[in-house]
Design a protein around this motif. Structure first.
Motif, PDB file in Angstrom:
ATOM      1  N   ARG A 118      51.779   6.085 -15.636  1.00 16.07           N
ATOM      2  CA  ARG A 118      51.004   7.283 -15.930  1.00 16.07           C
ATOM      3  C   ARG A 118      50.555   7.291 -17.387  1.00 16.07           C
ATOM      4  NH1 ARG A 118      51.670  12.039 -13.087  1.00 16.07           N
ATOM      5  NH2 ARG A 118      50.059  12.786 -14.500  1.00 16.07           N
ATOM      6  N   ALA A 119      49.399   7.870 -17.627  1.00 14.92           N
ATOM      7  CA  ALA A 119      48.885   8.032 -18.990  1.00 14.92           C
ATOM      8  C   ALA A 119      48.510   9.496 -19.206  1.00 14.92           C
ATOM      9  CB  ALA A 119      47.664   7.137 -19.217  1.00 14.92           C
ATOM     10  N   PHE A 120      48.705   9.961 -20.423  1.00 15.40           N
ATOM     11  CA  PHE A 120      48.342  11.333 -20.796  1.00 15.40           C
ATOM     12  C   PHE A 120      47.480  11.277 -22.048  1.00 15.40           C
ATOM     13  CE2 PHE A 120      52.190  11.658 -18.333  1.00 15.40           C
ATOM     14  CZ  PHE A 120      51.941  12.753 -17.503  1.00 15.40           C
ATOM     15  N   TYR A 121      46.323  11.923 -21.966  1.00 18.84           N
ATOM     16  CA  TYR A 121      45.340  11.865 -23.048  1.00 18.84           C
ATOM     17  C   TYR A 121      45.322  13.200 -23.784  1.00 18.84           C
ATOM     18  CZ  TYR A 121      41.054  10.325 -25.393  1.00 18.84           C
ATOM     19  OH  TYR A 121      40.136   9.921 -26.331  1.00 18.84           O
ATOM     20  N   LEU A 122      45.596  13.161 -25.087  1.00 20.64           N
ATOM     21  CA  LEU A 122      45.561  14.365 -25.906  1.00 20.64           C
ATOM     22  C   LEU A 122      44.338  14.286 -26.807  1.00 20.64           C
ATOM     23  CD1 LEU A 122      48.474  14.282 -24.842  1.00 20.64           C
ATOM     24  CD2 LEU A 122      49.226  15.265 -27.010  1.00 20.64           C
ATOM     25  N   PRO A 123      43.278  15.050 -26.500  1.00 17.29           N
ATOM     26  CA  PRO A 123      42.010  14.940 -27.223  1.00 17.29           C
ATOM     27  C   PRO A 123      42.100  15.497 -28.639  1.00 17.29           C
ATOM     28  CG  PRO A 123      41.941  16.757 -25.670  1.00 17.29           C
ATOM     29  CD  PRO A 123      43.243  16.058 -25.430  1.00 17.29           C
ATOM     30  N   ALA A 124      41.046  15.232 -29.415  1.00 16.73           N
ATOM     31  CA  ALA A 124      40.967  15.766 -30.773  1.00 16.73           C
ATOM     32  C   ALA A 124      40.773  17.284 -30.726  1.00 16.73           C
ATOM     33  CB  ALA A 124      39.820  15.097 -31.527  1.00 16.73           C
ATOM     34  N   GLU A 138      48.428  21.959 -33.856  1.00 17.36           N
ATOM     35  CA  GLU A 138      47.949  20.588 -33.642  1.00 17.36           C
ATOM     36  C   GLU A 138      49.040  19.717 -33.025  1.00 17.36           C
ATOM     37  OE1 GLU A 138      44.662  18.121 -33.682  1.00 17.36           O
ATOM     38  OE2 GLU A 138      44.733  20.140 -34.513  1.00 17.36           O
ATOM     39  N   LEU A 139      50.279  19.915 -33.477  1.00 21.92           N
ATOM     40  CA  LEU A 139      51.380  19.086 -33.001  1.00 21.92           C
ATOM     41  C   LEU A 139      52.061  19.657 -31.755  1.00 21.92           C
ATOM     42  CD1 LEU A 139      53.136  18.006 -36.326  1.00 21.92           C
ATOM     43  CD2 LEU A 139      51.551  16.689 -34.917  1.00 21.92           C
ATOM     44  N   ALA A 140      51.872  20.946 -31.491  1.00 31.02           N
ATOM     45  CA  ALA A 140      52.548  21.582 -30.353  1.00 31.02           C
ATOM     46  C   ALA A 140      52.275  20.872 -29.025  1.00 31.02           C
ATOM     47  CB  ALA A 140      52.153  23.059 -30.261  1.00 31.02           C
ATOM     48  N   PRO A 141      51.022  20.490 -28.694  1.00 28.67           N
ATOM     49  CA  PRO A 141      50.803  19.793 -27.419  1.00 28.67           C
ATOM     50  C   PRO A 141      51.545  18.466 -27.345  1.00 28.67           C
ATOM     51  CG  PRO A 141      48.723  20.572 -28.329  1.00 28.67           C
ATOM     52  CD  PRO A 141      49.741  20.746 -29.402  1.00 28.67           C
ATOM     53  N   ILE A 142      51.645  17.755 -28.476  1.00 31.18           N
ATOM     54  CA  ILE A 142      52.370  16.483 -28.476  1.00 31.18           C
ATOM     55  C   ILE A 142      53.829  16.731 -28.135  1.00 31.18           C
ATOM     56  CG2 ILE A 142      53.016  14.470 -29.851  1.00 31.18           C
ATOM     57  CD1 ILE A 142      50.526  14.904 -31.550  1.00 31.18           C
ATOM     58  N   LYS A 181      69.696  16.403 -25.125  1.00 33.74           N
ATOM     59  CA  LYS A 181      69.631  14.952 -25.221  1.00 33.74           C
ATOM     60  C   LYS A 181      68.473  14.432 -24.369  1.00 33.74           C
ATOM     61  CE  LYS A 181      72.482  10.832 -24.691  1.00 33.74           C
ATOM     62  NZ  LYS A 181      73.784  10.305 -24.262  1.00 33.74           N
ATOM     63  N   GLY A 182      67.728  13.491 -24.917  1.00 31.55           N
ATOM     64  CA  GLY A 182      66.598  12.933 -24.201  1.00 31.55           C
ATOM     65  C   GLY A 182      65.304  13.684 -24.423  1.00 31.55           C
ATOM     66  N   ASP A 183      65.315  14.726 -25.251  1.00 29.44           N
ATOM     67  CA  ASP A 183      64.109  15.488 -25.558  1.00 29.44           C
ATOM     68  C   ASP A 183      63.291  14.717 -26.593  1.00 29.44           C
ATOM     69  OD1 ASP A 183      62.166  17.236 -26.295  1.00 29.44           O
ATOM     70  OD2 ASP A 183      63.502  18.833 -26.960  1.00 29.44           O
ATOM     71  N   LEU A 184      62.205  14.085 -26.134  1.00 22.62           N
ATOM     72  CA  LEU A 184      61.416  13.226 -27.009  1.00 22.62           C
ATOM     73  C   LEU A 184      60.581  14.004 -28.021  1.00 22.62           C
ATOM     74  CD1 LEU A 184      60.293  10.764 -24.211  1.00 22.62           C
ATOM     75  CD2 LEU A 184      61.948  10.285 -26.010  1.00 22.62           C
ATOM     76  N   GLY A 185      60.387  15.289 -27.802  1.00 18.52           N
ATOM     77  CA  GLY A 185      59.611  16.095 -28.744  1.00 18.52           C
ATOM     78  C   GLY A 185      60.449  16.675 -29.869  1.00 18.52           C
ATOM     79  N   ARG A 186      61.769  16.625 -29.715  1.00 18.38           N
ATOM     80  CA  ARG A 186      62.636  17.261 -30.698  1.00 18.38           C
ATOM     81  C   ARG A 186      62.529  16.610 -32.073  1.00 18.38           C
ATOM     82  NH1 ARG A 186      64.005  21.549 -32.952  1.00 18.38           N
ATOM     83  NH2 ARG A 186      66.083  21.613 -33.870  1.00 18.38           N
ATOM     84  N   GLY A 187      62.299  15.290 -32.122  1.00 16.42           N
ATOM     85  CA  GLY A 187      62.193  14.609 -33.406  1.00 16.42           C
ATOM     86  C   GLY A 187      61.065  15.155 -34.256  1.00 16.42           C
ATOM     87  N   ILE A 188      59.923  15.455 -33.628  1.00 16.75           N
ATOM     88  CA  ILE A 188      58.774  16.010 -34.351  1.00 16.75           C
ATOM     89  C   ILE A 188      59.078  17.423 -34.816  1.00 16.75           C
ATOM     90  CG2 ILE A 188      56.356  16.726 -34.105  1.00 16.75           C
ATOM     91  CD1 ILE A 188      55.983  14.381 -32.184  1.00 16.75           C
ATOM     92  N   GLU A 189      59.733  18.215 -33.974  1.00 15.79           N
ATOM     93  CA  GLU A 189      60.113  19.573 -34.376  1.00 15.79           C
ATOM     94  C   GLU A 189      61.048  19.543 -35.586  1.00 15.79           C
ATOM     95  OE1 GLU A 189      60.029  22.263 -30.317  1.00 15.79           O
ATOM     96  OE2 GLU A 189      61.799  21.031 -30.700  1.00 15.79           O
ATOM     97  N   LYS A 190      62.022  18.667 -35.520  1.00 12.04           N
ATOM     98  CA  LYS A 190      63.041  18.627 -36.563  1.00 12.04           C
ATOM     99  C   LYS A 190      62.495  18.072 -37.875  1.00 12.04           C
ATOM    100  CE  LYS A 190      67.750  16.936 -37.352  1.00 12.04           C
ATOM    101  NZ  LYS A 190      68.875  16.150 -36.762  1.00 12.04           N
ATOM    102  N   ALA A 191      61.714  16.996 -37.808  1.00 13.12           N
ATOM    103  CA  ALA A 191      61.266  16.306 -39.017  1.00 13.12           C
ATOM    104  C   ALA A 191      60.027  16.935 -39.636  1.00 13.12           C
ATOM    105  CB  ALA A 191      60.997  14.831 -38.706  1.00 13.12           C
TER     106      ALA A 191
END
Length: 501
Positions: free
Chosen positions: A242-248, A358-362, A307-317
């Motif tokens: 699967r692919a997910f496209y996040l537009p500009a 801008e980062l919320a959808p990611i 655990k396993g939340d791939l978006g948490r790194g962006i939230e934290k950093a």
């Protein structure tokens, strides 16, 4: 790491939109750089269309035409060929010591023709849908006599050499895909079970006395579909995921999506009374993005912090807070909000900073939609981010690759490419020296990263794409240095005039 990471994919295009010629190897992290209007988004949308065509083909079963009915009439032995294959595959699937899964020659030819026909039509239509176009001629580079051409080369797990699959975009698209006659015995138990069920269902319907029409092909298609699903990963490698496209301009979309959907809901009772337009009002990638946002359900996957939340790194950093979601009681529509660290209350996403929106959808897609083995395509991830945050986001993208997610980004950011160069350059440090300041720092090998430059070639009247390799200084040499040099020279000229005056 997902098995697809062992496969390679090369996409080659000619006369495609603004692109005159391009040949891009898709790596776990692929970066597309270059001036505006050179075709970076064109190429990224094409990759998305390829993934959707292959990974969602079962989801859209019946959407594409089939020549099987015609083949049944011209080849009366077709039912016997399929039945023979059904019995053969059932026997193979039930053997514990089976090394390869084999197709007999006659059935292999049927599969190859059926698959090529389906993909020829399906890929052509998916590309047009993703671009929001109705005419394939619109995709050809302007001023060129030839049609747009796409060539996909894959090297899947069971093959050492690249195999070429081509498609010419035209009113009657032609696709040339090879189809393997055997694959290593599959390890996916669910797919094995699905194929066994389809085979047994076929046999059951072939022996039950009933007034079965000679041109009825439902059982044939159901079985062939199961075989294609089994063979697909070995045929197209990572393109099966699967692919997910996040537009500009994700900020604008996040601000507008509630208004858009509310308007559609309000107008839906009058849909039959309104005249529809023949032309698309938005591209398929944008429509998919909006639909996927609406479908997000916080109960389907781990919440923030688990655990396993791939978006948490962006939230934290970067975000210094969490992106939250709840659904409205009136229309069960998702409502997104942001909660800064230390706050007890959320604030609506529309009132948060542009960096957050801008980062919320990611964050949301990584948390609720994307698993290892899938692809995320992000246009201009650096938008609305301070340079220091662009550097940190680059590190987070590298972390995604480490977790098994494939990433494609389009960018204009000097900070992103320089940060990425350091991440790759660090991998060259000998193991015994990786202590002190380098300890625990993220790194990627050179073969995990591909940086591709999109530049206009006046002679070829379009964009030519070339790979930028890491140089001897550990940097990706991009034209940003030329721009900086020109600005410095302009400053020196102004300064000289001021001093002399």
């Amino acid at each position: 790491m997902n098995n697809h990471s062992k496969s390679a994919v090369t996409i080659e295009v000619n006369n495609f939109g603004p692109i005159s010629e391009a040949k891009v190897d898709l790596r776990p992290l692929t970066v597309l750089v270059g001036p505006s209007n050179t075709g970076k988004s064109y190429f990224a949308i094409l990759v998305n269309a390829l993934h959707r065509t292959f990974s969602l083909r079962n989801h859209y079963h019946g959407r594409y035409p089939s020549n099987l009915a015609i083949n049944r009439i011209s080849n009366p032995e077709l039912p016997d060929i399929i039945k023979k294959t059904v019995l053969s595959l059932l026997s193979q699937l039930k053997k514990k010591d089976q090394v390869n899964l084999e197709l007999d020659h006659d059935f292999h030819e049927i599969m190859k023709n059926e698959f090529n026909e389906e993909i020829s039509f399906g890929l052509n239509q998916e590309i047009l849908r993703c671009f929001g176009l109705h005419d394939v001629n619109s995709l050809s580079q302007k001023g060129q006599p030839n049609s747009a051409k796409i060539k996909v080369k894959t090297s899947a797990m069971c093959r050492d050499t690249h195999e070429a699959h081509s498609l010419e975009l035209s009113a009657k698209p032609e696709c040339s895909f090879s189809f393997p006659s055997s694959i290593p015995f599959p390890q996916d138990k669910e797919k094995i079970r699905n194929l066994i069920n389809a085979a047994e269902y076929y046999l059951l319907n072939s022996v039950i006395p009933q007034p079965r029409k000679k041109n009825s092909i439902y059982e044939d298609l159901n079985f062939i579909d199961a075989v294609i699903s089994m063979f697909m990963p070995f045929l197209v490698g990572p393109l099966d995921s699967r692919a997910f496209y996040l537009p500009a301009d994700r900020t604008g979309i996040m601000h507008a999506h509630t208004v858009i959907v509310s308007s559609l809901i309000a107008l839906s009772p009058m849909a039959g009374l309104r005249q529809t337009t023949r032309h698309s009002t938005m591209t398929g990638v944008l429509a998919d993005f909006l639909e996927q946002l609406i479908e997000i359900n916080s109960f389907h996957k781990g919440k923030s912090g688990q655990k396993g939340d791939l978006g948490r790194g962006i939230e934290k950093a970067i975000l210094q807070g969490s992106v939250n979601i709840k659904r409205s009681k009136e229309i069960n529509y998702p409502i997104f909000s942001y909660q800064p660290n230390g706050w007890k209350e959320d604030i609506p996403l529309t009132n948060a900073s542009s960096m957050v929106t801008e980062l919320a959808p990611i964050v949301l897609f990584l948390r609720y939609k994307i698993n290892p083995g899938m692809l995320i395509i992000i246009e201009e991830p650096e938008s609305h981010l301070h340079p220091s945050m662009q550097v940190e986001l680059t590190r987070q993208l590298a972390e995604l690759v480490k977790s098994g997610i494939r990433v494609i980004v389009t960018t204009h950011s000097e900070w992103l490419t320089e940060a990425l160069a350091n991440i790759v350059h660090r991998s060259n440090i000998p193991k015994e020296k990786k202590g002190g300041k380098s300890r625990g720092k993220i790194e990627l090998n050179d073969d995990q990263v591909g940086v591709w430059s999109f530049q206009v070639d006046e002679e070829k009247k379009g964009t030519v794409v070339n790979e930028i390799k890491l140089d001897e200084n550990g940097q990706y040499t991009i034209d940003y240095d030329d721009i900086a040099s020109d600005l410095h020279n302009e400053w020196a000229e102004i300064t000289e005039i001021l001093v002399n005056s």
